[in-house]
Motif scaffolding. Sequence first.
Motif, PDB file in Angstrom:
ATOM      1  N   THR A   1      29.539  44.316  43.565  1.00  0.00           N
ATOM      2  CA  THR A   1      30.340  45.537  43.593  1.00  0.00           C
ATOM      3  C   THR A   1      30.683  45.919  45.033  1.00  0.00           C
ATOM      4  O   THR A   1      31.839  46.226  45.340  1.00  0.00           O
ATOM      5  CB  THR A   1      29.602  46.691  42.885  1.00  0.00           C
ATOM      6  N   SER A   2      29.708  45.880  45.917  1.00  0.00           N
ATOM      7  CA  SER A   2      29.944  46.208  47.330  1.00  0.00           C
ATOM      8  C   SER A   2      30.960  45.258  47.952  1.00  0.00           C
ATOM      9  O   SER A   2      31.867  45.689  48.665  1.00  0.00           O
ATOM     10  CB  SER A   2      28.641  46.155  48.126  1.00  0.00           C
ATOM     11  N   LEU A   3      30.797  43.965  47.696  1.00  0.00           N
ATOM     12  CA  LEU A   3      31.723  42.982  48.248  1.00  0.00           C
ATOM     13  C   LEU A   3      33.152  43.260  47.770  1.00  0.00           C
ATOM     14  O   LEU A   3      34.100  43.236  48.560  1.00  0.00           O
ATOM     15  CB  LEU A   3      31.301  41.564  47.863  1.00  0.00           C
ATOM     16  N   LEU A   4      33.315  43.558  46.490  1.00  0.00           N
ATOM     17  CA  LEU A   4      34.657  43.824  45.957  1.00  0.00           C
ATOM     18  C   LEU A   4      35.244  45.122  46.511  1.00  0.00           C
ATOM     19  O   LEU A   4      36.458  45.214  46.713  1.00  0.00           O
ATOM     20  CB  LEU A   4      34.617  43.863  44.430  1.00  0.00           C
ATOM     21  N   GLU A   5      34.403  46.103  46.765  1.00  0.00           N
ATOM     22  CA  GLU A   5      34.882  47.360  47.341  1.00  0.00           C
ATOM     23  C   GLU A   5      35.302  47.183  48.794  1.00  0.00           C
ATOM     24  O   GLU A   5      36.283  47.778  49.238  1.00  0.00           O
ATOM     25  CB  GLU A   5      33.807  48.446  47.238  1.00  0.00           C
ATOM     26  N   GLU A   6      34.581  46.348  49.531  1.00  0.00           N
ATOM     27  CA  GLU A   6      34.805  46.208  50.967  1.00  0.00           C
ATOM     28  C   GLU A   6      35.851  45.156  51.323  1.00  0.00           C
ATOM     29  O   GLU A   6      36.465  45.241  52.383  1.00  0.00           O
ATOM     30  CB  GLU A   6      33.484  45.861  51.654  1.00  0.00           C
ATOM     31  N   THR A   7      36.043  44.169  50.481  1.00  0.00           N
ATOM     32  CA  THR A   7      36.946  43.065  50.797  1.00  0.00           C
ATOM     33  C   THR A   7      38.380  43.428  50.445  1.00  0.00           C
ATOM     34  O   THR A   7      38.658  43.858  49.329  1.00  0.00           O
ATOM     35  CB  THR A   7      36.525  41.787  50.033  1.00  0.00           C
ATOM     36  N   THR A   8      39.273  43.215  51.401  1.00  0.00           N
ATOM     37  CA  THR A   8      40.683  43.498  51.141  1.00  0.00           C
ATOM     38  C   THR A   8      41.529  42.222  51.125  1.00  0.00           C
ATOM     39  O   THR A   8      42.743  42.298  51.251  1.00  0.00           O
ATOM     40  CB  THR A   8      41.265  44.510  52.148  1.00  0.00           C
ATOM     41  N   ALA A   9      40.881  41.088  50.959  1.00  0.00           N
ATOM     42  CA  ALA A   9      41.649  39.875  50.678  1.00  0.00           C
ATOM     43  C   ALA A   9      42.226  40.040  49.276  1.00  0.00           C
ATOM     44  O   ALA A   9      41.610  40.689  48.429  1.00  0.00           O
ATOM     45  CB  ALA A   9      40.742  38.646  50.733  1.00  0.00           C
ATOM     46  N   PRO A  10      43.393  39.493  49.005  1.00  0.00           N
ATOM     47  CA  PRO A  10      43.946  39.623  47.646  1.00  0.00           C
ATOM     48  C   PRO A  10      43.080  38.909  46.611  1.00  0.00           C
ATOM     49  O   PRO A  10      42.319  38.000  46.940  1.00  0.00           O
ATOM     50  CB  PRO A  10      45.310  38.937  47.745  1.00  0.00           C
ATOM     51  N   ILE A  11      43.213  39.345  45.388  1.00  0.00           N
ATOM     52  CA  ILE A  11      42.579  38.647  44.277  1.00  0.00           C
ATOM     53  C   ILE A  11      43.512  37.520  43.858  1.00  0.00           C
ATOM     54  O   ILE A  11      44.737  37.669  43.861  1.00  0.00           O
ATOM     55  CB  ILE A  11      42.293  39.603  43.093  1.00  0.00           C
ATOM     56  N   ARG A  12      42.940  36.391  43.524  1.00  0.00           N
ATOM     57  CA  ARG A  12      43.718  35.265  42.994  1.00  0.00           C
ATOM     58  C   ARG A  12      43.474  35.250  41.491  1.00  0.00           C
ATOM     59  O   ARG A  12      42.327  35.159  41.064  1.00  0.00           O
ATOM     60  CB  ARG A  12      43.272  33.966  43.649  1.00  0.00           C
ATOM     61  N   VAL A  13      44.541  35.364  40.738  1.00  0.00           N
ATOM     62  CA  VAL A  13      44.450  35.430  39.277  1.00  0.00           C
ATOM     63  C   VAL A  13      45.083  34.164  38.702  1.00  0.00           C
ATOM     64  O   VAL A  13      46.240  33.854  39.006  1.00  0.00           O
ATOM     65  CB  VAL A  13      45.169  36.683  38.722  1.00  0.00           C
ATOM     66  N   ALA A  14      44.323  33.458  37.890  1.00  0.00           N
ATOM     67  CA  ALA A  14      44.819  32.256  37.214  1.00  0.00           C
ATOM     68  C   ALA A  14      45.012  32.575  35.736  1.00  0.00           C
ATOM     69  O   ALA A  14      44.170  33.235  35.118  1.00  0.00           O
ATOM     70  CB  ALA A  14      43.827  31.108  37.371  1.00  0.00           C
ATOM     71  N   CYS A  15      46.133  32.101  35.198  1.00  0.00           N
ATOM     72  CA  CYS A  15      46.429  32.318  33.783  1.00  0.00           C
ATOM     73  C   CYS A  15      47.220  31.118  33.265  1.00  0.00           C
ATOM     74  O   CYS A  15      47.430  30.145  33.984  1.00  0.00           O
ATOM     75  CB  CYS A  15      47.204  33.621  33.594  1.00  0.00           C
ATOM     76  N   ARG A  16      47.647  31.221  32.040  1.00  0.00           N
ATOM     77  CA  ARG A  16      48.460  30.167  31.434  1.00  0.00           C
ATOM     78  C   ARG A  16      49.846  30.704  31.116  1.00  0.00           C
ATOM     79  O   ARG A  16      49.992  31.854  30.726  1.00  0.00           O
ATOM     80  CB  ARG A  16      47.815  29.642  30.156  1.00  0.00           C
ATOM     81  N   THR A  17      50.830  29.840  31.285  1.00  0.00           N
ATOM     82  CA  THR A  17      52.200  30.205  30.918  1.00  0.00           C
ATOM     83  C   THR A  17      52.361  30.014  29.418  1.00  0.00           C
ATOM     84  O   THR A  17      51.516  29.369  28.774  1.00  0.00           O
ATOM     85  CB  THR A  17      53.221  29.312  31.644  1.00  0.00           C
ATOM     86  N   PRO A  18      53.432  30.523  28.822  1.00  0.00           N
ATOM     87  CA  PRO A  18      53.666  30.280  27.390  1.00  0.00           C
ATOM     88  C   PRO A  18      53.792  28.794  27.047  1.00  0.00           C
ATOM     89  O   PRO A  18      53.561  28.393  25.913  1.00  0.00           O
ATOM     90  CB  PRO A  18      54.973  31.029  27.114  1.00  0.00           C
ATOM     91  N   GLN A  19      54.114  27.964  28.050  1.00  0.00           N
ATOM     92  CA  GLN A  19      54.193  26.511  27.826  1.00  0.00           C
ATOM     93  C   GLN A  19      52.840  25.826  28.061  1.00  0.00           C
ATOM     94  O   GLN A  19      52.741  24.613  28.091  1.00  0.00           O
ATOM     95  CB  GLN A  19      55.238  25.884  28.762  1.00  0.00           C
ATOM     96  N   ASP A  20      51.776  26.630  28.245  1.00  0.00           N
ATOM     97  CA  ASP A  20      50.406  26.177  28.445  1.00  0.00           C
ATOM     98  C   ASP A  20      50.186  25.472  29.778  1.00  0.00           C
ATOM     99  O   ASP A  20      49.309  24.632  29.918  1.00  0.00           O
ATOM    100  CB  ASP A  20      49.940  25.284  27.285  1.00  0.00           C
ATOM    101  N   HIS A  21      50.987  25.820  30.791  1.00  0.00           N
ATOM    102  CA  HIS A  21      50.759  25.336  32.146  1.00  0.00           C
ATOM    103  C   HIS A  21      49.886  26.352  32.873  1.00  0.00           C
ATOM    104  O   HIS A  21      49.890  27.542  32.551  1.00  0.00           O
ATOM    105  CB  HIS A  21      52.079  25.172  32.907  1.00  0.00           C
ATOM    106  N   LEU A  22      49.144  25.898  33.861  1.00  0.00           N
ATOM    107  CA  LEU A  22      48.344  26.811  34.667  1.00  0.00           C
ATOM    108  C   LEU A  22      49.230  27.527  35.676  1.00  0.00           C
ATOM    109  O   LEU A  22      50.198  26.955  36.189  1.00  0.00           O
ATOM    110  CB  LEU A  22      47.246  26.043  35.397  1.00  0.00           C
ATOM    111  N   TRP A  23      48.886  28.771  35.992  1.00  0.00           N
ATOM    112  CA  TRP A  23      49.645  29.583  36.946  1.00  0.00           C
ATOM    113  C   TRP A  23      48.650  30.379  37.779  1.00  0.00           C
ATOM    114  O   TRP A  23      47.674  30.903  37.235  1.00  0.00           O
ATOM    115  CB  TRP A  23      50.572  30.530  36.186  1.00  0.00           C
ATOM    116  N   MET A  24      48.883  30.470  39.088  1.00  0.00           N
ATOM    117  CA  MET A  24      48.014  31.227  39.986  1.00  0.00           C
ATOM    118  C   MET A  24      48.867  32.238  40.728  1.00  0.00           C
ATOM    119  O   MET A  24      49.989  31.920  41.149  1.00  0.00           O
ATOM    120  CB  MET A  24      47.349  30.293  40.997  1.00  0.00           C
ATOM    121  N   CYS A  25      48.333  33.438  40.878  1.00  0.00           N
ATOM    122  CA  CYS A  25      49.068  34.506  41.532  1.00  0.00           C
ATOM    123  C   CYS A  25      48.094  35.339  42.365  1.00  0.00           C
ATOM    124  O   CYS A  25      47.005  35.664  41.894  1.00  0.00           O
ATOM    125  CB  CYS A  25      49.741  35.377  40.471  1.00  0.00           C
TER     126      CYS A  25
END
Length: 159
Positions: free
Chosen positions: A13-37
């Motif tokens: 919790t402390s690390l997440l509160e203090e760190t201002t690097a962006p979060i990297r979110v991985a998900c799947r596209t409707p075509q079932d490809h991986l996507w990172m944002c």
Amino acid sequence: MHVRGSLSQSAITSLLEETTAPIRVACRTPQDHLWMCSLWYRLEDAVDADEDDWRLQCATSARADIVSFLESEPEVAFEVSTNDPPYTGVRGRGTATIEPDPEKETLRALLERYRIGTDSTLAQNLLRAERDEVTITIEPAVVYGWDFSDRMRETGTEA
């Protein structure tokens, strides 16, 4: 939420509160490809004050690709980590939900958290009245925290 790794729940919790690097979110596209944002994030406390759980909130345009991807498949993986040694971070998986944010409250909070402020040219562009904004909330199921400070001491990269 299941917590694993070398960091305690409170250290994560402390690390997440203090760190201002962006979060990297991985998900799947409707075509079932991986996507990172990469997105700005903030910690949101659990609704039940007796719990130690939290959620991660991000803001983005309602027209962003990731919004349609998450509407199709809400399962995500994520990581927040430092970019300089000694490396520390949190990774995990969970489920994302999307809510409209017509007043851009989450975006305004993120502009302050990342020390951009609401008066900059970037902020003014993001806060335009005609830009539809959403809040992405990630409910973690599993989180894994790490801190490589001890094992990187010999490399001369200690904090």
